[in-house]
Write an enzyme that holds these catalytic residues in place. Sequence first.
Site: not given
Length: 386
Positions: A133, A144, A218, A222, A229, A250, A275, A309-310
């Site tokens: 990743e 992060v 995901h 991110a 538009r 989650d 994740d 963060a995950g």
Amino acid sequence: MSEEPRRMIAADVVFDGESAHRDCAVAIEGDDIAALILRREIPRGADVLKLPKGVWLAPGFIDIQVNGGGDVLFNDAPTPQAIATILHAHRKFGATSLLPTLITDTDEKMIAAKRAVTEIMPHAPGVLGVHFEGPFISPERLGVHRADLRRAPSPHHVDMLAPPRGGVSLVTLAPEETPPGFIAELVSAGCKVALGHSMANYAQTREAMKEGLTGFTHLFNAMRPLASREPGPIAAALESSSAYYGLIVDGEHVDPAMLRLALRAGLGHPMLVTDAMPPVGGSGKGFALQGQEILVRDGRCETAQGALAGASLDMASAVRNCVSLLDLPLERALVFASTNPANFLGLGKRLGRLVAGYRADMTAFDPQTLRIVSTWVAGERSADEW
């Protein structure tokens, strides 16, 4: 295979990846499933394990995005021993196979991760390969990931990212941060490519898909948001029948209303991902991530500033959340957890279903609570009982 398989697992309900069958048994010969038969047709004297009343048997869950577990972070310890710990931590939640995931890091760390996966795979069939990743991601959608470790790809990265022997390599990248043709080179080398941590617009995403990008890491998180538009990568993913998109269900990463909308509108193939970070299956309440202190608060893994963060999510909880938060039938959630990720990885003729000829990767669980009762990988039952 012999005419009468030696072992059988009988359950009130067996979900084969498409349909639920009542009062059936899965017959196992060696590593593989030999047949799905009615309980009343089990041969006299057969070796039968009868699961508790009400328990379902389904294909084992496949998690393609696992940063850690059992208090271990893959970036900190890209070793076979660390992978074994992570694998064991997630198996208690029904994940019979996974991709250890290395977030943006140095070339040296990436080489070590691939080497570790290559070493453990012959001894751990639950390890399907590796997920890189990053590091070719957008500075505007780092999450992060460390800004100083992101970079543009070089020619040597194609060989570095190629799949480990006998396994899968999934590469998450930002298409707009890579040169034309790079995605096609990765695909030609055997990699699966997904968009993630990206500010790609709609046109750039479509070009990447023409080069062979089929995944979205995901979805919603991110990446450039959906706008009237500039539909961006989210619209490109949802309108494509060949796209596969990971969902972190989650209740924290994406509002359930958005996920419900995506599932109604999307033509592609949703996949549940966790994740997951070290606290999953571990005892710690926090951990260090590349120099940042991460705390787990009310089920959220977050920095001191409150950024996600995950996740502290496991696959059994993700399936349960699909039912409780997204109003999905259990059977559909199970497809998201096994059949779809198997197909995305190119393993759909071997994993993700309980039919003859498939590897006997299975999970048994209470359908009301999704508490995992037992798991099997390549026909071998876990030594643990949960």
